[in-house]
Structures are given as C-alpha cells and as structure tokens.
Design a protein around this motif. Structure first.
Motif, short mmCIF file in Angstrom:
data_model
loop_
_atom_site.label_atom_id
_atom_site.label_comp_id
_atom_site.label_asym_id
_atom_site.label_seq_id
_atom_site.Cartn_x
_atom_site.Cartn_y
_atom_site.Cartn_z
N LEU A 4 0.83 -1.21 0.00
CA LEU A 4 0.00 0.00 0.00
C LEU A 4 0.86 1.26 0.00
CD1 LEU A 4 -2.71 -1.19 2.53
CD2 LEU A 4 -3.11 -0.65 0.12
N VAL A 38 2.00 1.71 -3.49
CA VAL A 38 0.90 2.20 -4.32
C VAL A 38 0.71 3.70 -4.10
CG1 VAL A 38 -1.61 2.12 -4.64
CG2 VAL A 38 -0.30 -0.01 -4.50
N TYR A 39 0.74 4.11 -2.84
CA TYR A 39 0.58 5.53 -2.53
C TYR A 39 1.71 6.36 -3.17
CZ TYR A 39 0.72 9.88 0.08
OH TYR A 39 0.77 11.21 0.42
N LEU A 59 1.04 6.69 -6.85
CA LEU A 59 -0.07 7.61 -7.12
C LEU A 59 0.30 9.06 -6.87
CD1 LEU A 59 -3.11 5.62 -5.63
CD2 LEU A 59 -2.36 5.75 -8.01
N ALA A 75 -4.55 10.52 -3.80
CA ALA A 75 -3.71 9.32 -3.71
C ALA A 75 -4.00 8.55 -2.43
CB ALA A 75 -2.24 9.72 -3.78
N THR A 100 -5.66 4.76 -2.08
CA THR A 100 -4.91 3.71 -1.39
C THR A 100 -5.74 3.09 -0.27
OG1 THR A 100 -2.85 4.91 -1.86
CG2 THR A 100 -2.76 3.19 -0.19
N VAL A 153 -8.45 0.83 -1.74
CA VAL A 153 -7.91 -0.44 -2.23
C VAL A 153 -7.92 -1.48 -1.12
CG1 VAL A 153 -5.77 -1.58 -2.94
CG2 VAL A 153 -6.53 0.47 -4.13
N ALA A 198 3.17 -4.10 -6.85
CA ALA A 198 3.41 -2.69 -6.53
C ALA A 198 4.89 -2.37 -6.62
CB ALA A 198 2.88 -2.38 -5.12
N PRO A 223 -2.69 -2.83 -7.54
CA PRO A 223 -1.76 -1.70 -7.74
C PRO A 223 -2.00 -0.97 -9.06
CG PRO A 223 -0.58 -3.60 -6.87
CD PRO A 223 -1.97 -4.08 -7.20
N GLY A 272 -5.31 0.98 -8.89
CA GLY A 272 -5.25 2.18 -8.06
C GLY A 272 -5.15 3.45 -8.89
#
Length: 466
Positions: free
Chosen positions: A141, A144-145, A148, A157, A161, A164, A190, A370, A373
């Motif tokens: 995560l 992913v953040y 984003l 973002a 996240t 998700v 990710a 991911p 997202g």
C-alpha cells in the motif's frame, strides 16, 4: 482539521478495524495451517527443522505437532498430489515460503528461547504468517501511494490507497486469511511498478537487476502471472514517438536487459532443483488434473457472481473501472492497464475453478489492485471537480462499499457466511448483519427470500401427524 491528522485517524481506524477482524478470525474457530496456506508454508519446517523436502508428509508423531497439521499433510488432495512416487509432491511453489522466511525464523527463535516445542506449527508460527501478511500488505500500500503521488495530490492518492484496502477483499486476505499467495503478489506487483518507474528515470544496473528478480518471483509464485512482464515493457509507451524512444532504450541498454532476463530466471532455480530432487525431472506439472479452459472462460461469473465473484466483494473497484476511460495525467500507464487487465481477467477466469474457492471473493484480482489504483485515483480526482451533491453521493457510496466488505468479512470470520457458493439472495440478506437466523439459512439453501413470520396470519391447520 489538518490533512496529516485526518490521514493518521484514517490509518488508525484501518488498523483497529483490521485487528478486530483478526481477533474474530483467531478466536479458535478456524485453523491456520490448512489448504493452500499449508502447501505454501510447509517448505519452511521441512527445510529448517525436519530435513524432509523429499517427503514433506512424513512428520514425527512425538513432536507435539497439532493433529490438524498431521491430518492435512496426510490428506493428499488437500496437501498436494500423488506424483506416481512412493511419497507426496508438494504442488505449490516455494516463493510464498521464501517471503515468509524472516517471520518463520523470528517465530522459531522465539519458540527456542521460550522453551516451546519449536516444531514449526505452533501458535508462534501462525502469528508469523499473519505478521507477514500484514507487513507485505502495508508495504504494498505504501508503494501504491508513492506511485499515485507522482500523478495525483495527497488527498486523492491517499483515498485511493485506503479504498484499495478497505473497499475490497484485500481486507480479508490481509487480516483474516493470511498465508495465501495474493498479498505477497500484491506487494510484488506494486514493487514492480515502482521499480519500472525508477528504471526509466534512472536506468542503473541495480534497477535492472531488481526489476528482473521481482518479475521472476511473481512468475514462480504464480506462473500465470508472467503477464507482469508487460508492465516494464509497455510502461511509458502511448504514441509513435514514445514507441521509437522505447526501441532506442532497448538498443542502448541491451546488455543490462539481458542481465535482467537472467535475474528473472534466478528465482526459478530452487523450484527446479526441488522438482529434480522429488521427481527426477527438472520441470514438472504439479497441477495434474487442473487446467485452463481457454475456449470457455467464465468472465461474467468471475466478475459479478455472488458465489466468490470479484465485484460483490470489492465494490469500490466499480469506481476504478469507471475511471478507466478518463483522460488524465497518467498516460504512461494507459497501455499497461488497458492491455494487462483484460488479458489477466481472461486468463484467471479460464481456470477450471474460476470462482477460486477458499476466500472472500475472487482472490487473484488482488494482483491487479496496484494497477487499478491509478484509474481509481483518477475517478476520485474527477469527482473532486464536481459539485457538493456529487461529492456527498460518492462519499456515501464509498462508505457503503467499505461497510459491505467489513460486514461480510466479520460474518465469514465467524463462519456465519461463506462466499464460495453464496446465492444472490443470501448475499443481500446478510449485508450489514451480525447474526445468522433460521430464515437466513433457508435463503442460503433455496435462494428465495423468506417472509417476516411475525406478519403472517394463520389461516387453518390442514392436517396433524404426530
């Protein structure tokens, strides 16, 4: 209220909610070492404690190993497959066990220091599996953040996240059903996306090596996910100019790409050696009798069925799909998303067991979160430009989606709900409930809503039989 404080409050809420779900799951009603979880994990006690990789089902009866473990390791259909040998072959690859290794070793050290049996199957090892799931989920995560944030502001973002995790079945596999391959794969996807961005920004030898190894781990963990190679291949290509630039990049870094290809093969070596040790063959199909039906994929059922389909247990991903056609500032990812997502859906729902029993919802779709997202954040950005009424409606829909996932997760953790074969009526009947009644069980069995018995009026007794 400052944005950072809001973010911290949301994170705290997530963790508290997750640990409540964990407490429900670990209430003694369910056993950690079973099914796929057992198959992935068993490499570790076999390699570090019992030295029985050639026949993992052979465990000492006097080591204090729980009866449930002995049962599952001796039950061939649950533990593995018969390979025409005098012992069992583990059908699962070793990669999940590899990622669980630090947590296993920490649990083993604790058991040794505490004077516990240290047999590989006690509560300390179960806690290690759960810890690995939570750690890899949070690391994924975070990645992913960070991806984003390159294209969206902090709020968009961060919300994407959070959704998700909280608005999908990722919540279940993080805090409840730990030990499956899907959370490690979520993290690896990710990581691969993050490394891909870094690779093209700063094409160092290290980035090529790390990208190759990450893609190799994904593929050996779940061979059908070899589609992950399309992420570094297609990223950043969105017109003729970028296509020419990609070709020039390949020619310029041919040597490093070759090195990355060799690193991609590296994670397969231990698996090949295991197959050679057990079967005498370097390559072995350990999923005998289980295959893909390429001409009859169950895509509609896999996406929409309440019997372990995807969207009923990941409702906020409807917004990610709605964000796919939006024109935004993530054109670098447009081709990977539009090529990989449909191919991935076709592959996973061509599998003979398209509803992927043993979980909450369609679990392979976690690997795509991911990538998804990005359109999810794009849709949130789109909503943020609308009026207050639209924003309130969207926020309410997100809260409902999160509530649906959490309520069903709690019910399944308490064994009051089972998503594998849930009929639509039973799915709707159990939303936002915390109890299971006789009428609910009738709906589960026959797939028909039941009348409110308190409002029924008796007409007559037709017959009596004692």
């Amino acid at each position: 209220m400052p944005r950072k404080l809001i973010s911290l409050l949301i994170i705290a809420t997530i963790l508290v909610s997750g640990f409540i779900l964990t407490g429900k799951y670990n209430s003694g009603e369910r056993f950690v070492f079973y099914g796929d979880v057992m198959g992935y994990y068993v490499y570790l006690p076999s390699a570090f404690i019992y030295d029985n990789l050639q026949d993992m089902a052979q465990l000492p009866a006097d080591a204090g190993i729980p009866e449930g473990v002995l049962h599952y390791t001796s039950w061939s259909k649950q533990f593995g497959i018969e390979a025409g040998l005098p012992y069992w072959l583990n059908q699962y690859t070793y990669a999940v066990a590899l990622m669980e290794t630090p947590f296993f070793l920490a649990a083993h050290l604790y058991e040794k220091m505490a004077g516990l049996p240290a047999n590989g199957y006690g509560s300390s090892y179960a806690a290690g599996i759960l810890a690995s799931s939570i750690v890899y989920s949070l690391l994924g995560l975070l990645l992913v953040y960070r991806i984003l944030r390159r294209y969206f502001n902090h709020l968009h973002a961060f919300l994407a996240t959070v959704l998700v995790l909280m608005g999908t079945n990722m919540l279940w596999f993080t805090f409840a059903q730990a030990g499956m391959s899907h959370i490690p794969l979520f993290f690896l996807y990710a990581l691969l996306m993050y490394l891909t961005v870094r690779l093209y920004e700063q094409p160092s030898t290290w980035h090529f090596i790390a990208t190759g190894i990450t893609a190799g781990l994904i593929t050996i963990m779940r061979p059908s996910d070899i589609l992950c190679l399309l992420i570094p291949l297609l990223y950043g290509v969105y017109n003729k100019t970028t296509l020419r630039q990609r070709w020039q990049f390949i020619r310029q870094h041919y040597g490093r790409i070759t090195l990355a290809a060799l690193c991609f093969l590296l994670p397969a070596i231990p698996q090949i050696l295991y197959w050679k040790l057990v079967t005498g063959q370097f390559f072995y199909d350990s999923y005998l009798g289980q295959s893909f039906n390429w001409t009859d994929p169950k895509i509609i059922e896999g996406l929409f069925s309440t019997g372990n389909g995807w969207l009923p247990y990941a409702p906020v991903m409807i917004f990610a799909l709605a964000g796919l056609p939006l024109r935004n500032n993530v054109r670098q990812w447009r081709l990977p998303v539009f090529v990989i997502l449909p191919l991935f859906i076709y592959v996973i729902y061509s599998w003979f067991c398209y509803n992927y029993i043993n979980g909450l919802g369609s679990r392979p779709m976690l690997h795509m979160y991911p990538l998804l997202g990005l359109p999810l954040a794009a849709f949130i950005q789109f909503i943020s430009r609308k009026g207050i009424a639209v924003k309130i409606l969207f926020a309410a829909a997100c809260l409902v989606g999160v509530g649906m996932v959490y309520s069903l997760s709690l019910l399944q953790a308490q064994r009051k709900y089972e998503s594998d074969y849930a009929k639509p009526e039973f799915y709707l009947q159990m939303l936002f409930k915390n109890q299971l009644t006789y009428e609910d069980m009738l709906v589960a069995d026959i797939g028909q809503f039941q009348p409110d018995t308190g409002k029924l009026k008796k007409i007559t007794t037709l017959a009596v039989n004692d």
